[in-house]
Design a protein around this motif. Structure first.
Motif, PDB file in Angstrom:
ATOM      1  N   LEU A  78       0.856  -1.187   0.000  1.00 42.92           N
ATOM      2  CA  LEU A  78       0.000   0.000   0.000  1.00 42.92           C
ATOM      3  C   LEU A  78       0.891   1.235   0.000  1.00 42.92           C
ATOM      4  O   LEU A  78       1.747   1.397   0.859  1.00 42.92           O
ATOM      5  N   GLN A  79       0.671   2.102  -0.971  1.00 39.30           N
ATOM      6  CA  GLN A  79       1.492   3.290  -1.120  1.00 39.30           C
ATOM      7  C   GLN A  79       0.640   4.554  -0.940  1.00 39.30           C
ATOM      8  O   GLN A  79      -0.569   4.542  -1.172  1.00 39.30           O
ATOM      9  N   VAL A  80       1.293   5.621  -0.540  1.00 44.01           N
ATOM     10  CA  VAL A  80       0.636   6.923  -0.383  1.00 44.01           C
ATOM     11  C   VAL A  80       1.320   7.925  -1.298  1.00 44.01           C
ATOM     12  O   VAL A  80       2.547   8.055  -1.298  1.00 44.01           O
ATOM     13  N   ASP A  81       0.513   8.636  -2.052  1.00 38.85           N
ATOM     14  CA  ASP A  81       1.052   9.679  -2.927  1.00 38.85           C
ATOM     15  C   ASP A  81       1.116  10.974  -2.106  1.00 38.85           C
ATOM     16  O   ASP A  81       0.193  11.790  -2.095  1.00 38.85           O
ATOM     17  N   TRP A  82       2.237  11.139  -1.396  1.00 37.51           N
ATOM     18  CA  TRP A  82       2.361  12.272  -0.476  1.00 37.51           C
ATOM     19  C   TRP A  82       2.315  13.608  -1.218  1.00 37.51           C
ATOM     20  O   TRP A  82       1.792  14.596  -0.686  1.00 37.51           O
ATOM     21  N   ASN A  83       2.829  13.641  -2.384  1.00 39.42           N
ATOM     22  CA  ASN A  83       2.795  14.881  -3.155  1.00 39.42           C
ATOM     23  C   ASN A  83       1.356  15.296  -3.440  1.00 39.42           C
ATOM     24  O   ASN A  83       0.990  16.478  -3.347  1.00 39.42           O
ATOM     25  N   LEU A  84       0.514  14.287  -3.748  1.00 40.57           N
ATOM     26  CA  LEU A  84      -0.885  14.579  -4.011  1.00 40.57           C
ATOM     27  C   LEU A  84      -1.587  15.006  -2.720  1.00 40.57           C
ATOM     28  O   LEU A  84      -2.434  15.928  -2.727  1.00 40.57           O
ATOM     29  N   VAL A  85      -1.244  14.370  -1.568  1.00 43.02           N
ATOM     30  CA  VAL A  85      -1.848  14.753  -0.278  1.00 43.02           C
ATOM     31  C   VAL A  85      -1.481  16.207   0.053  1.00 43.02           C
ATOM     32  O   VAL A  85      -2.343  16.986   0.511  1.00 43.02           O
ATOM     33  N   ASP A  86      -0.223  16.550  -0.176  1.00 39.14           N
ATOM     34  CA  ASP A  86       0.198  17.932   0.098  1.00 39.14           C
ATOM     35  C   ASP A  86      -0.607  18.919  -0.732  1.00 39.14           C
ATOM     36  O   ASP A  86      -1.014  19.994  -0.235  1.00 39.14           O
ATOM     37  N   GLN A  87      -0.864  18.575  -1.978  1.00 41.24           N
ATOM     38  CA  GLN A  87      -1.648  19.469  -2.835  1.00 41.24           C
ATOM     39  C   GLN A  87      -3.088  19.581  -2.329  1.00 41.24           C
ATOM     40  O   GLN A  87      -3.670  20.670  -2.335  1.00 41.24           O
ATOM     41  N   TYR A  88      -3.654  18.407  -1.937  1.00 41.93           N
ATOM     42  CA  TYR A  88      -5.007  18.437  -1.382  1.00 41.93           C
ATOM     43  C   TYR A  88      -5.063  19.350  -0.161  1.00 41.93           C
ATOM     44  O   TYR A  88      -5.954  20.221  -0.032  1.00 41.93           O
ATOM     45  N   MET A  89      -4.112  19.187   0.795  1.00 41.34           N
ATOM     46  CA  MET A  89      -4.122  19.975   2.033  1.00 41.34           C
ATOM     47  C   MET A  89      -3.930  21.460   1.745  1.00 41.34           C
ATOM     48  O   MET A  89      -4.571  22.319   2.383  1.00 41.34           O
ATOM     49  N   TYR A  99     -12.915  31.433   2.693  1.00 38.06           N
ATOM     50  CA  TYR A  99     -14.299  31.527   3.169  1.00 38.06           C
ATOM     51  C   TYR A  99     -14.395  31.519   4.695  1.00 38.06           C
ATOM     52  O   TYR A  99     -15.484  31.391   5.249  1.00 38.06           O
ATOM     53  N   GLN A 100     -13.219  31.637   5.340  1.00 42.11           N
ATOM     54  CA  GLN A 100     -13.163  31.744   6.802  1.00 42.11           C
ATOM     55  C   GLN A 100     -13.896  30.559   7.459  1.00 42.11           C
ATOM     56  O   GLN A 100     -14.736  30.713   8.345  1.00 42.11           O
ATOM     57  N   LEU A 101     -13.528  29.384   7.037  1.00 39.42           N
ATOM     58  CA  LEU A 101     -14.104  28.153   7.594  1.00 39.42           C
ATOM     59  C   LEU A 101     -13.251  27.679   8.745  1.00 39.42           C
ATOM     60  O   LEU A 101     -12.029  27.848   8.777  1.00 39.42           O
ATOM     61  N   THR A 102     -13.893  27.024   9.705  1.00 38.04           N
ATOM     62  CA  THR A 102     -13.161  26.561  10.898  1.00 38.04           C
ATOM     63  C   THR A 102     -13.134  25.048  11.012  1.00 38.04           C
ATOM     64  O   THR A 102     -12.555  24.498  11.956  1.00 38.04           O
ATOM     65  N   ASP A 103     -13.765  24.374  10.079  1.00 36.23           N
ATOM     66  CA  ASP A 103     -13.789  22.904  10.151  1.00 36.23           C
ATOM     67  C   ASP A 103     -12.363  22.351  10.017  1.00 36.23           C
ATOM     68  O   ASP A 103     -11.513  22.918   9.316  1.00 36.23           O
ATOM     69  N   THR A 104     -12.134  21.240  10.706  1.00 32.81           N
ATOM     70  CA  THR A 104     -10.829  20.563  10.612  1.00 32.81           C
ATOM     71  C   THR A 104     -10.942  19.356   9.669  1.00 32.81           C
ATOM     72  O   THR A 104     -12.024  18.788   9.488  1.00 32.81           O
ATOM     73  N   VAL A 105      -9.816  18.983   9.098  1.00 29.74           N
ATOM     74  CA  VAL A 105      -9.769  17.827   8.179  1.00 29.74           C
ATOM     75  C   VAL A 105      -9.411  16.584   8.971  1.00 29.74           C
ATOM     76  O   VAL A 105      -8.383  16.544   9.664  1.00 29.74           O
ATOM     77  N   SER A 106     -10.264  15.570   8.907  1.00 27.55           N
ATOM     78  CA  SER A 106     -10.039  14.332   9.645  1.00 27.55           C
ATOM     79  C   SER A 106      -9.373  13.281   8.741  1.00 27.55           C
ATOM     80  O   SER A 106      -9.304  13.422   7.516  1.00 27.55           O
ATOM     81  N   VAL A 107      -8.922  12.192   9.391  1.00 28.31           N
ATOM     82  CA  VAL A 107      -8.332  11.062   8.645  1.00 28.31           C
ATOM     83  C   VAL A 107      -9.365  10.468   7.690  1.00 28.31           C
ATOM     84  O   VAL A 107      -9.050  10.079   6.561  1.00 28.31           O
ATOM     85  N   LYS A 108     -10.642  10.446   8.153  1.00 29.33           N
ATOM     86  CA  LYS A 108     -11.726   9.921   7.311  1.00 29.33           C
ATOM     87  C   LYS A 108     -11.845  10.732   6.026  1.00 29.33           C
ATOM     88  O   LYS A 108     -12.073  10.174   4.949  1.00 29.33           O
ATOM     89  N   ASP A 109     -11.673  12.047   6.159  1.00 23.97           N
ATOM     90  CA  ASP A 109     -11.763  12.899   4.968  1.00 23.97           C
ATOM     91  C   ASP A 109     -10.618  12.593   3.986  1.00 23.97           C
ATOM     92  O   ASP A 109     -10.816  12.555   2.774  1.00 23.97           O
ATOM     93  N   ILE A 110      -9.434  12.349   4.537  1.00 21.95           N
ATOM     94  CA  ILE A 110      -8.278  12.066   3.677  1.00 21.95           C
ATOM     95  C   ILE A 110      -8.445  10.735   2.954  1.00 21.95           C
ATOM     96  O   ILE A 110      -8.086  10.583   1.772  1.00 21.95           O
ATOM     97  N   LEU A 113     -10.237  10.856  -0.340  1.00 20.71           N
ATOM     98  CA  LEU A 113      -9.642  11.587  -1.453  1.00 20.71           C
ATOM     99  C   LEU A 113      -9.226  10.607  -2.563  1.00 20.71           C
ATOM    100  O   LEU A 113      -8.703   9.522  -2.295  1.00 20.71           O
ATOM    101  N   ASP A 114      -9.427  11.008  -3.803  1.00 20.88           N
ATOM    102  CA  ASP A 114      -9.108  10.146  -4.946  1.00 20.88           C
ATOM    103  C   ASP A 114      -7.608  10.031  -5.159  1.00 20.88           C
ATOM    104  O   ASP A 114      -6.882  11.034  -5.089  1.00 20.88           O
ATOM    105  N   ASP A 115      -7.167   8.806  -5.439  1.00 21.77           N
ATOM    106  CA  ASP A 115      -5.802   8.503  -5.887  1.00 21.77           C
ATOM    107  C   ASP A 115      -4.719   8.770  -4.860  1.00 21.77           C
ATOM    108  O   ASP A 115      -3.522   8.750  -5.190  1.00 21.77           O
ATOM    109  N   VAL A 116      -5.123   9.003  -3.619  1.00 24.75           N
ATOM    110  CA  VAL A 116      -4.111   9.227  -2.587  1.00 24.75           C
ATOM    111  C   VAL A 116      -3.448   7.909  -2.205  1.00 24.75           C
ATOM    112  O   VAL A 116      -2.231   7.822  -2.047  1.00 24.75           O
ATOM    113  N   PHE A 117      -4.262   6.878  -2.072  1.00 31.38           N
ATOM    114  CA  PHE A 117      -3.748   5.555  -1.719  1.00 31.38           C
ATOM    115  C   PHE A 117      -3.824   4.636  -2.957  1.00 31.38           C
ATOM    116  O   PHE A 117      -4.814   4.656  -3.685  1.00 31.38           O
ATOM    117  N   PHE A 118      -2.800   3.837  -3.152  1.00 35.81           N
ATOM    118  CA  PHE A 118      -2.807   2.870  -4.266  1.00 35.81           C
ATOM    119  C   PHE A 118      -1.946   1.660  -3.890  1.00 35.81           C
ATOM    120  O   PHE A 118      -1.085   1.722  -2.998  1.00 35.81           O
TER     121      PHE A 118
END
Length: 293
Positions: A78-89, A99-110, A113-118
Protein backbone atom coordinates in the motif's frame (compact mmCIF):
# COMPACT_ATOMS: atom_id res chain seq x y z
CA UNK A 1 18.55 -44.84 -32.68
CA UNK A 2 15.74 -43.33 -34.73
CA UNK A 3 13.87 -40.46 -33.08
CA UNK A 4 10.89 -38.60 -34.43
CA UNK A 5 10.86 -34.81 -34.51
CA UNK A 6 7.20 -34.66 -33.46
CA UNK A 7 6.21 -34.68 -29.79
CA UNK A 8 4.29 -33.03 -26.97
CA UNK A 9 4.85 -32.81 -23.22
CA UNK A 10 3.22 -30.93 -20.34
CA UNK A 11 4.15 -30.69 -16.67
CA UNK A 12 2.63 -28.70 -13.81
CA UNK A 13 4.27 -27.68 -10.54
CA UNK A 14 3.56 -25.36 -7.60
CA UNK A 15 5.51 -22.75 -5.71
CA UNK A 16 3.83 -21.05 -2.74
CA UNK A 17 0.46 -19.91 -4.14
CA UNK A 18 1.72 -20.02 -7.72
CA UNK A 19 0.96 -22.65 -10.35
CA UNK A 20 3.69 -23.25 -12.96
CA UNK A 21 2.63 -24.88 -16.23
CA UNK A 22 5.09 -25.68 -18.99
CA UNK A 23 4.11 -27.13 -22.38
CA UNK A 24 6.59 -28.26 -25.02
CA UNK A 25 5.64 -28.97 -28.63
CA UNK A 26 8.03 -30.12 -31.35
CA UNK A 27 7.61 -30.50 -35.12
CA UNK A 28 9.81 -31.13 -38.15
CA UNK A 29 12.54 -28.64 -39.07
CA UNK A 30 15.82 -28.90 -40.97
CA UNK A 31 17.75 -27.50 -38.00
CA UNK A 32 17.24 -26.93 -34.26
CA UNK A 33 14.90 -23.93 -33.90
CA UNK A 34 14.03 -22.95 -30.30
CA UNK A 35 11.19 -20.63 -29.30
CA UNK A 36 10.27 -19.88 -25.67
CA UNK A 37 7.15 -17.88 -24.77
CA UNK A 38 6.90 -16.78 -21.13
CA UNK A 39 6.19 -13.72 -18.95
CA UNK A 40 8.59 -10.83 -19.45
CA UNK A 41 9.68 -11.01 -15.81
CA UNK A 42 11.20 -14.45 -16.50
CA UNK A 43 13.09 -13.58 -19.68
CA UNK A 44 16.40 -13.70 -17.81
CA UNK A 45 15.89 -17.48 -17.56
CA UNK A 46 15.52 -17.96 -21.32
CA UNK A 47 19.17 -18.92 -21.94
CA UNK A 48 19.05 -21.57 -19.20
CA UNK A 49 15.90 -23.07 -20.67
CA UNK A 50 17.40 -23.12 -24.17
CA UNK A 51 20.51 -24.82 -22.84
CA UNK A 52 18.27 -27.42 -21.21
CA UNK A 53 16.40 -27.95 -24.50
CA UNK A 54 19.65 -28.60 -26.37
CA UNK A 55 20.36 -31.48 -23.99
CA UNK A 56 17.18 -33.24 -25.15
CA UNK A 57 16.80 -32.16 -28.78
CA UNK A 58 19.26 -31.91 -31.66
CA UNK A 59 16.87 -31.09 -34.51
CA UNK A 60 13.33 -29.79 -35.02
CA UNK A 61 11.17 -26.79 -34.20
CA UNK A 62 10.85 -26.62 -30.39
CA UNK A 63 8.10 -24.39 -28.89
CA UNK A 64 8.09 -23.93 -25.12
CA UNK A 65 5.13 -22.21 -23.38
CA UNK A 66 5.47 -21.07 -19.76
CA UNK A 67 2.33 -20.04 -17.85
CA UNK A 68 2.38 -18.61 -14.31
CA UNK A 69 -0.92 -18.44 -12.38
CA UNK A 70 -1.47 -17.17 -8.83
CA UNK A 71 -0.05 -14.57 -6.46
CA UNK A 72 2.72 -16.49 -4.77
CA UNK A 73 5.36 -14.40 -6.50
CA UNK A 74 3.62 -11.06 -5.89
CA UNK A 75 4.04 -8.90 -2.78
CA UNK A 76 1.27 -6.25 -2.51
CA UNK A 77 2.27 -2.90 -1.00
CA UNK A 78 0.00 0.00 0.00
CA UNK A 79 1.49 3.29 -1.12
CA UNK A 80 0.64 6.92 -0.38
CA UNK A 81 1.05 9.68 -2.93
CA UNK A 82 2.36 12.27 -0.48
CA UNK A 83 2.80 14.88 -3.16
CA UNK A 84 -0.89 14.58 -4.01
CA UNK A 85 -1.85 14.75 -0.28
CA UNK A 86 0.20 17.93 0.10
CA UNK A 87 -1.65 19.47 -2.83
CA UNK A 88 -5.01 18.44 -1.38
CA UNK A 89 -4.12 19.97 2.03
CA UNK A 90 -2.84 23.15 0.42
CA UNK A 91 -6.06 23.60 -1.55
CA UNK A 92 -8.21 22.77 1.47
CA UNK A 93 -6.41 25.43 3.56
CA UNK A 94 -6.85 27.96 0.75
CA UNK A 95 -10.59 27.25 0.73
CA UNK A 96 -10.76 27.62 4.55
CA UNK A 97 -8.92 30.96 4.44
CA UNK A 98 -10.97 32.27 1.54
CA UNK A 99 -14.30 31.53 3.17
CA UNK A 100 -13.16 31.74 6.80
CA UNK A 101 -14.10 28.15 7.59
CA UNK A 102 -13.16 26.56 10.90
CA UNK A 103 -13.79 22.90 10.15
CA UNK A 104 -10.83 20.56 10.61
CA UNK A 105 -9.77 17.83 8.18
CA UNK A 106 -10.04 14.33 9.64
CA UNK A 107 -8.33 11.06 8.65
CA UNK A 108 -11.73 9.92 7.31
CA UNK A 109 -11.76 12.90 4.97
CA UNK A 110 -8.28 12.07 3.68
CA UNK A 111 -9.23 8.42 3.07
CA UNK A 112 -11.99 9.60 0.76
CA UNK A 113 -9.64 11.59 -1.45
CA UNK A 114 -9.11 10.15 -4.95
CA UNK A 115 -5.80 8.50 -5.89
CA UNK A 116 -4.11 9.23 -2.59
CA UNK A 117 -3.75 5.56 -1.72
CA UNK A 118 -2.81 2.87 -4.27
CA UNK A 119 -1.53 -0.70 -4.24
CA UNK A 120 1.60 -1.86 -6.09
CA UNK A 121 2.54 -5.42 -6.99
CA UNK A 122 6.17 -6.26 -6.48
CA UNK A 123 7.18 -9.60 -7.93
CA UNK A 124 9.53 -11.65 -5.82
CA UNK A 125 11.65 -14.39 -7.25
CA UNK A 126 14.33 -16.43 -5.52
CA UNK A 127 16.64 -19.34 -6.25
CA UNK A 128 14.03 -21.85 -5.12
CA UNK A 129 11.54 -20.61 -7.71
CA UNK A 130 14.14 -20.79 -10.48
CA UNK A 131 15.02 -24.34 -9.48
CA UNK A 132 11.37 -25.43 -9.53
CA UNK A 133 10.73 -23.71 -12.86
CA UNK A 134 13.72 -25.37 -14.54
CA UNK A 135 12.79 -28.72 -13.00
CA UNK A 136 9.27 -28.36 -14.42
CA UNK A 137 10.73 -27.51 -17.81
CA UNK A 138 13.03 -30.52 -17.65
CA UNK A 139 10.13 -32.86 -16.85
CA UNK A 140 8.08 -31.55 -19.77
CA UNK A 141 11.00 -31.90 -22.17
CA UNK A 142 11.70 -35.41 -20.93
CA UNK A 143 8.11 -36.39 -21.74
CA UNK A 144 8.55 -35.01 -25.26
CA UNK A 145 11.83 -36.88 -25.71
CA UNK A 146 10.20 -40.14 -24.62
CA UNK A 147 7.35 -39.59 -27.07
CA UNK A 148 9.81 -38.85 -29.88
CA UNK A 149 11.75 -42.01 -29.11
CA UNK A 150 8.62 -44.16 -29.05
CA UNK A 151 7.37 -42.74 -32.33
CA UNK A 152 10.89 -43.16 -33.71
CA UNK A 153 10.64 -46.92 -33.20
CA UNK A 154 7.58 -47.05 -35.47
CA UNK A 155 9.35 -44.86 -38.06
CA UNK A 156 12.45 -47.08 -37.95
CA UNK A 157 10.32 -50.17 -38.64
CA UNK A 158 8.59 -48.45 -41.55
CA UNK A 159 11.88 -47.19 -43.02
CA UNK A 160 13.43 -50.62 -42.73
CA UNK A 161 10.46 -52.29 -44.42
CA UNK A 162 10.40 -49.79 -47.27
CA UNK A 163 14.15 -50.11 -47.78
CA UNK A 164 13.85 -53.89 -48.04
CA UNK A 165 11.11 -53.37 -50.63
CA UNK A 166 13.40 -51.09 -52.62
CA UNK A 167 16.14 -53.72 -52.45
CA UNK A 168 13.81 -56.29 -54.01
CA UNK A 169 13.13 -53.95 -56.94
CA UNK A 170 16.87 -53.44 -57.42
CA UNK A 171 17.32 -57.24 -57.43
CA UNK A 172 14.84 -57.42 -60.30
CA UNK A 173 16.81 -54.80 -62.20
CA UNK A 174 20.05 -56.66 -61.63
CA UNK A 175 18.60 -60.00 -62.75
CA UNK A 176 17.03 -58.44 -65.84
CA UNK A 177 20.23 -56.62 -66.77
CA UNK A 178 21.73 -59.68 -68.53
CA UNK A 179 18.61 -60.10 -70.61
CA UNK A 180 18.77 -56.47 -71.70
CA UNK A 181 22.46 -56.83 -72.61
CA UNK A 182 21.56 -59.88 -74.71
CA UNK A 183 18.90 -57.86 -76.49
CA UNK A 184 21.43 -55.11 -77.27
CA UNK A 185 23.89 -57.76 -78.48
CA UNK A 186 21.30 -59.05 -80.95
CA UNK A 187 20.57 -55.54 -82.17
CA UNK A 188 24.25 -54.83 -82.63
CA UNK A 189 24.70 -58.08 -84.53
CA UNK A 190 21.79 -57.11 -86.79
CA UNK A 191 23.33 -53.71 -87.48
CA UNK A 192 26.69 -55.30 -88.33
CA UNK A 193 25.02 -57.68 -90.77
CA UNK A 194 23.32 -54.68 -92.42
CA UNK A 195 26.62 -52.88 -92.81
CA UNK A 196 28.25 -55.93 -94.40
CA UNK A 197 25.23 -56.66 -96.61
CA UNK A 198 25.19 -53.07 -97.88
CA UNK A 199 28.95 -53.11 -98.29
CA UNK A 200 29.32 -50.33 -95.70
CA UNK A 201 32.19 -51.91 -93.84
CA UNK A 202 35.03 -49.40 -93.74
CA UNK A 203 38.27 -48.76 -91.97
CA UNK A 204 37.15 -45.86 -89.74
CA UNK A 205 35.95 -48.17 -86.95
CA UNK A 206 32.34 -46.98 -87.18
CA UNK A 207 31.08 -50.43 -86.23
CA UNK A 208 33.38 -50.63 -83.23
CA UNK A 209 32.26 -47.19 -82.07
CA UNK A 210 28.60 -48.05 -82.41
CA UNK A 211 29.07 -51.32 -80.53
CA UNK A 212 30.73 -49.42 -77.67
CA UNK A 213 28.04 -46.73 -77.55
CA UNK A 214 25.14 -49.19 -77.52
CA UNK A 215 26.80 -51.37 -74.90
CA UNK A 216 27.43 -48.36 -72.67
CA UNK A 217 23.93 -47.04 -73.09
CA UNK A 218 22.31 -50.28 -72.01
CA UNK A 219 24.59 -51.15 -69.12
CA UNK A 220 23.06 -50.24 -65.72
CA UNK A 221 25.47 -52.32 -63.64
CA UNK A 222 27.18 -49.31 -62.03
CA UNK A 223 23.88 -47.74 -61.00
CA UNK A 224 22.61 -51.03 -59.59
CA UNK A 225 25.83 -51.52 -57.61
CA UNK A 226 25.60 -47.99 -56.17
CA UNK A 227 21.93 -48.52 -55.27
CA UNK A 228 22.82 -51.66 -53.30
CA UNK A 229 25.56 -49.67 -51.55
CA UNK A 230 23.16 -46.83 -50.68
CA UNK A 231 20.61 -49.32 -49.34
CA UNK A 232 23.24 -50.92 -47.08
CA UNK A 233 24.34 -47.48 -45.85
CA UNK A 234 20.74 -46.52 -45.15
CA UNK A 235 20.09 -49.64 -43.08
CA UNK A 236 23.36 -49.21 -41.16
CA UNK A 237 22.56 -45.56 -40.45
CA UNK A 238 19.23 -46.56 -38.86
CA UNK A 239 21.22 -48.37 -36.15
CA UNK A 240 23.44 -45.43 -35.18
CA UNK A 241 23.04 -43.94 -31.69
CA UNK A 242 23.05 -40.31 -32.85
CA UNK A 243 20.91 -37.87 -34.85
CA UNK A 244 20.68 -39.40 -38.34
CA UNK A 245 17.97 -37.42 -40.14
CA UNK A 246 20.25 -35.34 -42.37
CA UNK A 247 22.36 -38.35 -43.34
CA UNK A 248 19.23 -40.28 -44.30
CA UNK A 249 18.09 -37.33 -46.43
CA UNK A 250 21.41 -37.36 -48.30
CA UNK A 251 21.35 -41.12 -48.93
CA UNK A 252 17.78 -40.96 -50.25
CA UNK A 253 18.79 -38.18 -52.66
CA UNK A 254 21.58 -40.40 -54.00
CA UNK A 255 19.13 -43.29 -54.44
CA UNK A 256 16.84 -41.05 -56.43
CA UNK A 257 19.76 -39.91 -58.62
CA UNK A 258 20.69 -43.51 -59.51
CA UNK A 259 17.05 -44.39 -60.26
CA UNK A 260 16.81 -41.44 -62.67
CA UNK A 261 20.01 -42.50 -64.43
CA UNK A 262 18.72 -46.05 -64.90
CA UNK A 263 15.47 -44.71 -66.30
CA UNK A 264 17.29 -42.52 -68.82
CA UNK A 265 19.63 -45.31 -69.90
CA UNK A 266 17.21 -48.09 -70.60
CA UNK A 267 14.54 -48.46 -73.27
CA UNK A 268 13.40 -51.80 -71.89
CA UNK A 269 9.70 -51.87 -70.92
CA UNK A 270 10.20 -53.95 -67.78
CA UNK A 271 13.02 -51.81 -66.51
CA UNK A 272 10.99 -48.66 -67.17
CA UNK A 273 8.10 -50.04 -65.09
CA UNK A 274 10.41 -51.04 -62.24
CA UNK A 275 12.08 -47.63 -62.31
CA UNK A 276 8.69 -45.95 -61.88
CA UNK A 277 7.95 -48.25 -58.94
CA UNK A 278 11.44 -47.67 -57.55
CA UNK A 279 11.14 -43.88 -57.69
CA UNK A 280 7.72 -44.04 -56.05
CA UNK A 281 9.09 -46.08 -53.14
CA UNK A 282 12.13 -43.82 -52.79
CA UNK A 283 9.82 -40.79 -52.61
CA UNK A 284 7.85 -42.45 -49.78
CA UNK A 285 11.13 -43.22 -48.06
CA UNK A 286 12.12 -39.57 -48.37
CA UNK A 287 8.85 -38.34 -46.86
CA UNK A 288 9.23 -40.65 -43.87
CA UNK A 289 12.93 -39.88 -43.41
CA UNK A 290 12.10 -36.18 -43.10
CA UNK A 291 10.40 -37.00 -39.78
CA UNK A 292 13.65 -38.27 -38.27
CA UNK A 293 15.76 -36.14 -35.92
Amino acid sequence: MVKSMTGYGRHVNSYRDTRITIEVRTVNHRFLDLSIKMPKTLLHLEDKMKKLAREYFKRGRIDVFVTIDGTGLVDKNLQVDWNLVDQYMEKINQVKDRYQLTDTVSVKDILQLDDVFFITDQEEEDASFQEILLHTCKKAMKLVAEMRSKEGEAIAYDLGSRTEGIKQIVFKLEQHREKVIEQYRDRIKQRIEEYIKNDLWDQDSRIIQEVALMAEKGDISEEVTRLFSHIDQFLLTLKKEEPIGRRLDFIVQEMHREANTIGSKSNDVNISEWVVELKSEIEKLKEQAQNVE
